[in-house]
Design a protein around this motif. Structure first.
Motif, PDB file in Angstrom:
ATOM      1  N   ARG A  43       0.835  -1.207   0.000  1.00 39.41           N
ATOM      2  CA  ARG A  43       0.000   0.000   0.000  1.00 39.41           C
ATOM      3  C   ARG A  43       0.871   1.259   0.000  1.00 39.41           C
ATOM      4  O   ARG A  43       0.587   2.222  -0.718  1.00 39.41           O
ATOM      5  CB  ARG A  43      -0.910  -0.029   1.230  1.00 39.41           C
ATOM      6  N   GLY A  51       1.527   7.079  -6.812  1.00 38.60           N
ATOM      7  CA  GLY A  51       0.842   8.328  -6.475  1.00 38.60           C
ATOM      8  C   GLY A  51       1.767   9.529  -6.528  1.00 38.60           C
ATOM      9  O   GLY A  51       1.591  10.438  -7.333  1.00 38.60           O
ATOM     10  N   LYS A 132      -3.444  14.717  -9.889  1.00 37.55           N
ATOM     11  CA  LYS A 132      -4.305  13.805 -10.649  1.00 37.55           C
ATOM     12  C   LYS A 132      -4.097  12.355 -10.205  1.00 37.55           C
ATOM     13  O   LYS A 132      -5.063  11.626  -9.962  1.00 37.55           O
ATOM     14  CB  LYS A 132      -4.028  13.949 -12.150  1.00 37.55           C
ATOM     15  N   LYS A 135      -5.533  11.840  -6.692  1.00 37.83           N
ATOM     16  CA  LYS A 135      -7.003  11.799  -6.711  1.00 37.83           C
ATOM     17  C   LYS A 135      -7.497  10.461  -7.230  1.00 37.83           C
ATOM     18  O   LYS A 135      -8.474   9.919  -6.719  1.00 37.83           O
ATOM     19  CB  LYS A 135      -7.561  12.954  -7.559  1.00 37.83           C
ATOM     20  N   GLU A 136      -6.830   9.907  -8.239  1.00 31.43           N
ATOM     21  CA  GLU A 136      -7.204   8.597  -8.772  1.00 31.43           C
ATOM     22  C   GLU A 136      -7.058   7.506  -7.710  1.00 31.43           C
ATOM     23  O   GLU A 136      -7.723   6.489  -7.763  1.00 31.43           O
ATOM     24  CB  GLU A 136      -6.349   8.253  -9.996  1.00 31.43           C
ATOM     25  N   LYS A 137      -6.184   7.729  -6.743  1.00 32.39           N
ATOM     26  CA  LYS A 137      -5.967   6.771  -5.667  1.00 32.39           C
ATOM     27  C   LYS A 137      -6.805   7.113  -4.430  1.00 32.39           C
ATOM     28  O   LYS A 137      -6.624   6.518  -3.379  1.00 32.39           O
ATOM     29  CB  LYS A 137      -4.487   6.727  -5.305  1.00 32.39           C
ATOM     30  N   ASN A 138      -7.709   8.088  -4.579  1.00 33.50           N
ATOM     31  CA  ASN A 138      -8.597   8.524  -3.486  1.00 33.50           C
ATOM     32  C   ASN A 138      -7.842   8.993  -2.257  1.00 33.50           C
ATOM     33  O   ASN A 138      -8.278   8.778  -1.124  1.00 33.50           O
ATOM     34  CB  ASN A 138      -9.585   7.410  -3.115  1.00 33.50           C
ATOM     35  N   VAL A 139      -6.689   9.636  -2.472  1.00 36.09           N
ATOM     36  CA  VAL A 139      -5.926  10.212  -1.369  1.00 36.09           C
ATOM     37  C   VAL A 139      -6.613  11.499  -0.934  1.00 36.09           C
ATOM     38  O   VAL A 139      -6.985  12.331  -1.780  1.00 36.09           O
ATOM     39  CB  VAL A 139      -4.461  10.478  -1.787  1.00 36.09           C
ATOM     40  N   LYS A 140      -6.792  11.660   0.357  1.00 35.66           N
ATOM     41  CA  LYS A 140      -7.449  12.853   0.903  1.00 35.66           C
ATOM     42  C   LYS A 140      -6.467  14.028   0.890  1.00 35.66           C
ATOM     43  O   LYS A 140      -5.336  13.912   1.353  1.00 35.66           O
ATOM     44  CB  LYS A 140      -7.912  12.572   2.333  1.00 35.66           C
TER      45      LYS A 140
END
Length: 173
Positions: A43, A51, A132, A135-140
């Protein structure tokens, strides 16, 4: 004219005499390698490589014997994956390793919520591609980011999977 020339020669002589004093150091390298124990290596590699955009440089194993002799652990072997901002001998090393332990504390909300290494700063050539990918990895994203620092530079703040704050600084494009 003579006075000005004498001043310039004097300043140059002082600088030449003092240059060795400024360049003396106790270190054989100007790089720092930082070891980070993470709860989930895959992860974390996904976050930092896919990322953020770091490069995998190499991996090595700390075996049971060396871990005891060196004092690093009590005989627990570990695989270390070394990441760099660029795969170059002149780049600092971000060494990730996992012992399979779950995160012991909750993620800090702010840098003052803990001690030890709380954040790192990474300067990028362009923030938008990093934003970008994250965001694709849903990082806050934390705070009002990207936050302008000046006409050219912006600041973005995120956290890695274990809570280390990552400051990203650079132009948007």
């Amino acid at each position: 004219m003579k006075s000005s020339l004498l001043k310039i020669i004097s300043i140059a002589a002082i600088l030449l005499v003092n240059i060795p004093a400024f360049s003396q150091t106790n270190f054989s390298s100007n790089l720092i390698g930082l070891g980070v124990v993470v709860s989930d290596l895959e992860r974390s590699l996904d976050f930092y490589v896919d990322g953020i955009g770091m490069a995998k440089a190499y991996s090595f194993t700390i075996n049971e014997d060396f871990s005891i002799r060196s004092g690093l652990s009590n005989g627990v072997a570990v695989e270390v994956t070394v990441l760099k901002l660029e795969n170059s001998p002149n780049a600092n090393e971000w060494k990730l390793m996992s012992f399979g332990n779950k995160q012991t504390e909750s993620k800090p909300g702010y840098i003052q919520d803990g001690t030890g290494v709380q954040y790192i700063t990474i300067n990028v050539k362009a923030l938008n591609p990093v934003i970008k990918r994250l965001k694709e990895k849903n990082v806050k994203f934390l705070g009002s980011t990207p936050t302008p620092l000046n006409q050219n530079l912006h600041f973005v703040l995120v956290q890695d999977p274990d809570g280390i704050f990552i400051e990203l600084i650079g132009p948007l494009e």
